[in-house]
Design a protein around this motif. Structure first.
Motif, PDB file in Angstrom:
ATOM      1  N   GLU A 176       8.222   3.621  12.792  1.00  0.00           N
ATOM      2  CA  GLU A 176       9.608   3.151  12.759  1.00  0.00           C
ATOM      3  C   GLU A 176       9.682   1.708  12.267  1.00  0.00           C
ATOM      4  O   GLU A 176      10.534   1.353  11.451  1.00  0.00           O
ATOM      5  CB  GLU A 176      10.221   3.271  14.156  1.00  0.00           C
ATOM      6  N   ARG A 177       8.762   0.879  12.756  1.00  0.00           N
ATOM      7  CA  ARG A 177       8.748  -0.532  12.361  1.00  0.00           C
ATOM      8  C   ARG A 177       8.394  -0.682  10.883  1.00  0.00           C
ATOM      9  O   ARG A 177       9.002  -1.480  10.158  1.00  0.00           O
ATOM     10  CB  ARG A 177       7.758  -1.293  13.232  1.00  0.00           C
ATOM     11  N   ILE A 178       7.409   0.071  10.416  1.00  0.00           N
ATOM     12  CA  ILE A 178       6.988  -0.022   9.020  1.00  0.00           C
ATOM     13  C   ILE A 178       8.114   0.399   8.086  1.00  0.00           C
ATOM     14  O   ILE A 178       8.384  -0.254   7.070  1.00  0.00           O
ATOM     15  CB  ILE A 178       5.730   0.840   8.766  1.00  0.00           C
ATOM     16  N   LYS A 179       8.780   1.491   8.415  1.00  0.00           N
ATOM     17  CA  LYS A 179       9.840   1.994   7.530  1.00  0.00           C
ATOM     18  C   LYS A 179      11.018   1.029   7.452  1.00  0.00           C
ATOM     19  O   LYS A 179      11.677   0.927   6.410  1.00  0.00           O
ATOM     20  CB  LYS A 179      10.309   3.370   8.001  1.00  0.00           C
ATOM     21  N   LYS A 180      11.262   0.294   8.547  1.00  0.00           N
ATOM     22  CA  LYS A 180      12.302  -0.738   8.501  1.00  0.00           C
ATOM     23  C   LYS A 180      11.834  -1.928   7.679  1.00  0.00           C
ATOM     24  O   LYS A 180      12.624  -2.562   6.978  1.00  0.00           O
ATOM     25  CB  LYS A 180      12.654  -1.196   9.918  1.00  0.00           C
ATOM     26  N   PHE A 181      10.550  -2.212   7.756  1.00  0.00           N
ATOM     27  CA  PHE A 181       9.980  -3.385   7.096  1.00  0.00           C
ATOM     28  C   PHE A 181       9.819  -3.159   5.600  1.00  0.00           C
ATOM     29  O   PHE A 181      10.134  -4.025   4.786  1.00  0.00           O
ATOM     30  CB  PHE A 181       8.632  -3.703   7.745  1.00  0.00           C
ATOM     31  N   ASN A 182       9.305  -1.977   5.239  1.00  0.00           N
ATOM     32  CA  ASN A 182       9.112  -1.655   3.824  1.00  0.00           C
ATOM     33  C   ASN A 182       9.263  -0.150   3.615  1.00  0.00           C
ATOM     34  O   ASN A 182       8.293   0.602   3.770  1.00  0.00           O
ATOM     35  CB  ASN A 182       7.739  -2.111   3.341  1.00  0.00           C
TER      36      ASN A 182
ATOM     37  N   ILE B 224       0.855  -1.186   0.000  1.00  0.00           N
ATOM     38  CA  ILE B 224       0.000   0.000   0.000  1.00  0.00           C
ATOM     39  C   ILE B 224       0.895   1.242   0.000  1.00  0.00           C
ATOM     40  O   ILE B 224       1.805   1.375   0.812  1.00  0.00           O
ATOM     41  CB  ILE B 224      -0.934   0.015   1.221  1.00  0.00           C
ATOM     42  N   GLY B 225       0.626   2.172  -0.900  1.00  0.00           N
ATOM     43  CA  GLY B 225       1.531   3.305  -1.098  1.00  0.00           C
ATOM     44  C   GLY B 225       1.545   4.314   0.023  1.00  0.00           C
ATOM     45  O   GLY B 225       2.598   4.844   0.383  1.00  0.00           O
ATOM     46  N   LYS B 226       0.359   4.622   0.580  1.00  0.00           N
ATOM     47  CA  LYS B 226       0.282   5.619   1.648  1.00  0.00           C
ATOM     48  C   LYS B 226      -0.516   5.032   2.812  1.00  0.00           C
ATOM     49  O   LYS B 226      -1.666   4.630   2.639  1.00  0.00           O
ATOM     50  CB  LYS B 226      -0.350   6.914   1.153  1.00  0.00           C
TER      51      LYS B 226
ATOM     52  N   ASN C  39       9.288   1.526   1.096  1.00  0.00           N
ATOM     53  CA  ASN C  39       8.543   2.050  -0.053  1.00  0.00           C
ATOM     54  C   ASN C  39       7.219   2.692   0.357  1.00  0.00           C
ATOM     55  O   ASN C  39       6.660   3.490  -0.399  1.00  0.00           O
ATOM     56  CB  ASN C  39       8.260   0.934  -1.061  1.00  0.00           C
ATOM     57  N   SER C  40       6.697   2.338   1.523  1.00  0.00           N
ATOM     58  CA  SER C  40       5.407   2.882   1.970  1.00  0.00           C
ATOM     59  C   SER C  40       5.594   4.248   2.623  1.00  0.00           C
ATOM     60  O   SER C  40       6.452   4.417   3.488  1.00  0.00           O
ATOM     61  CB  SER C  40       4.737   1.936   2.962  1.00  0.00           C
ATOM     62  N   GLU C  41       4.780   5.210   2.199  1.00  0.00           N
ATOM     63  CA  GLU C  41       4.748   6.518   2.863  1.00  0.00           C
ATOM     64  C   GLU C  41       3.872   6.379   4.108  1.00  0.00           C
ATOM     65  O   GLU C  41       2.758   5.844   4.039  1.00  0.00           O
ATOM     66  CB  GLU C  41       4.171   7.582   1.929  1.00  0.00           C
TER      67      GLU C  41
END
Length: 384
Positions: free
Chosen positions: A100-106, A63-65, A108-110
């Motif tokens: 923080e967890r999402i940005k480490k995981f992927n 999912i992009g955003k 590409n997602s904003e």
């Protein structure tokens, strides 16, 4: 509140092609479907048990955003089910921990975060910026607010709920003929009918399962593939490993909501998951009248209704701090300072929001009293 300008992508990067390889081989998704996921936006309201699973799988899906709304902090007791958080993030805002967890995981997602409680004052502004709304909240007042906001803005709502070993998932407001939460529950259950979070538990995997099913519905909505739970409720019992699908009938009367101010007290009617039991001090309208008449300069009267309500009618000498703003640092510092020389009272339309306000103030060690009966009762007494 600012949002980045939406950009429509027509290509997947090399990283995305490798990352989503198993999606690209599915005929139901493929390159075209993955681009639809990349160009979509989803708002997750709540970063707790349900939100943890939803957010991780939204990011994994591509999912992009992704938007996250939550004003709570991570506690150790959360970690049994709120798997997006870690021991090292205890004490941090849940939105920061999740981002923080999402940005480490992927990466590409904003990720957009809103470290505030969703309320009638901010709901429409936040929700209108996203394609799909995912309800991962934990109380009925918030669920109705989300539902009604989605009706006003014509947003599809993916609903999830858990208790103990049981869970439910559904899709509301997918189109003009879709049922919504008010078709399932026309009125919010009373507090006495619903146990508090201290009275019931929840097995961690139930939040994970329901959260994953919520993301599955989101994927189908974005891709316009398969059969969604529009007009249906899927009910799970993990203890007995049973599952049933119930059908929900739409009532046209439950679609006719065009503003949120009409239901302000309704949205603030419950606080089912307050794990800290702060005693509320109350005062009846007559006793307040006597104190007010005797020495108004020694009273700080805080009107916690919304600004437009305060503009329509007010008690002389009162100040306006809406309930939705009451936990902001500036307002808290002002109230703390004034409470050293004045007695603090809270007031609203009927007494429900003022009770909640006094509970919030007590959490910050500010003593106050909620005026029973609300502003109309006090004004009648003061006018006599």
């Amino acid at each position: 509140m600012t949002f980045s300008k939406d950009i429509k992508f027509n290509l997947l990067t090399a990283d995305e092609q490798e990352r989503y390889q198993k999606h690209l081989t599915l005929k139901e998704i493929g390159n075209e479907g993955q681009l639809k996921l990349k160009n979509s936006s989803v708002l997750c309201i709540g970063a707790g048990g349900l939100g943890s699973a939803v957010l991780i799988y939204l990011a994994a899906t591509g999912i992009g955003k992704i938007g996250i709304v939550d004003n709570d902090h991570v506690e150790k007791s959360n970690l049994q089910r709120q798997i997006i958080h870690e021991t090292k993030t205890i004490g941090n805002l849940k939105v920061d921990s999740a981002r923080e967890r999402i940005k480490k995981f992927n990466p590409n997602s904003e990720v957009l975060t809103f470290a505030e409680r969703i309320n009638p004052n901010n709901a429409l502004e936040i929700i209108r910026e996203f394609d799909i709304i995912c309800d991962c909240s934990d109380n009925f007042a918030t669920r109705y607010l989300i539902n009604d906001s989605c009706l006003i803005l014509n947003k599809p709502l993916v609903f999830g709920s858990v208790q103990g070993f049981e869970g439910q998932v559904s899709v509301f407001n997918l189109n003009k003929k879709s049922p919504n939460l008010r078709d399932l529950l026309p009125e919010s259950p009373s507090k006495k009918a619903v146990p508090s979070c201290t009275e019931y538990g929840v097995v961690g995997v139930s939040t994970g399962l329901i959260g994953i099913f919520q993301v599955n519905e989101i994927i189908k909505i974005v891709l316009k593939k398969g059969e969604t739970l529009d007009g249906k409720i899927l009910v799970f019992d993990l203890l007995n490993m049973s599952m049933k699908k119930l059908h929900l009938k739409r009532d046209i009367l439950n679609q006719q909501i065009n503003n949120l101010s009409k239901f302000a007290d309704f949205y603030d009617d419950d606080d089912y998951c307050s794990e800290k039991n702060h005693k509320i001090r109350r005062i009846n309208a007559i006793d307040f009248h006597n104190l007010y008449k005797a020495n108004p300069n020694k009273i700080l009267l805080i009107d916690v209704r919304e600004n437009e309500e305060f503009s329509d009618s007010r008690i002389e000498g009162s100040i306006s701090i809406p309930l939705s703003h009451l936990d902001q640092d500036f307002d808290l510092e002002f109230i703390k300072k004034e409470s050293l020389i004045k007695e603090v009272f809270t007031i609203c339309k009927s007494g429900k929001r003022s009770e909640k306000a006094s509970k919030i103030l007590s959490q910050f060690k500010i003593q106050s009293r909620s005026i029973e009966g609300g502003i109309e009762k006090v004004k009648r007494i003061l006018s006599n």
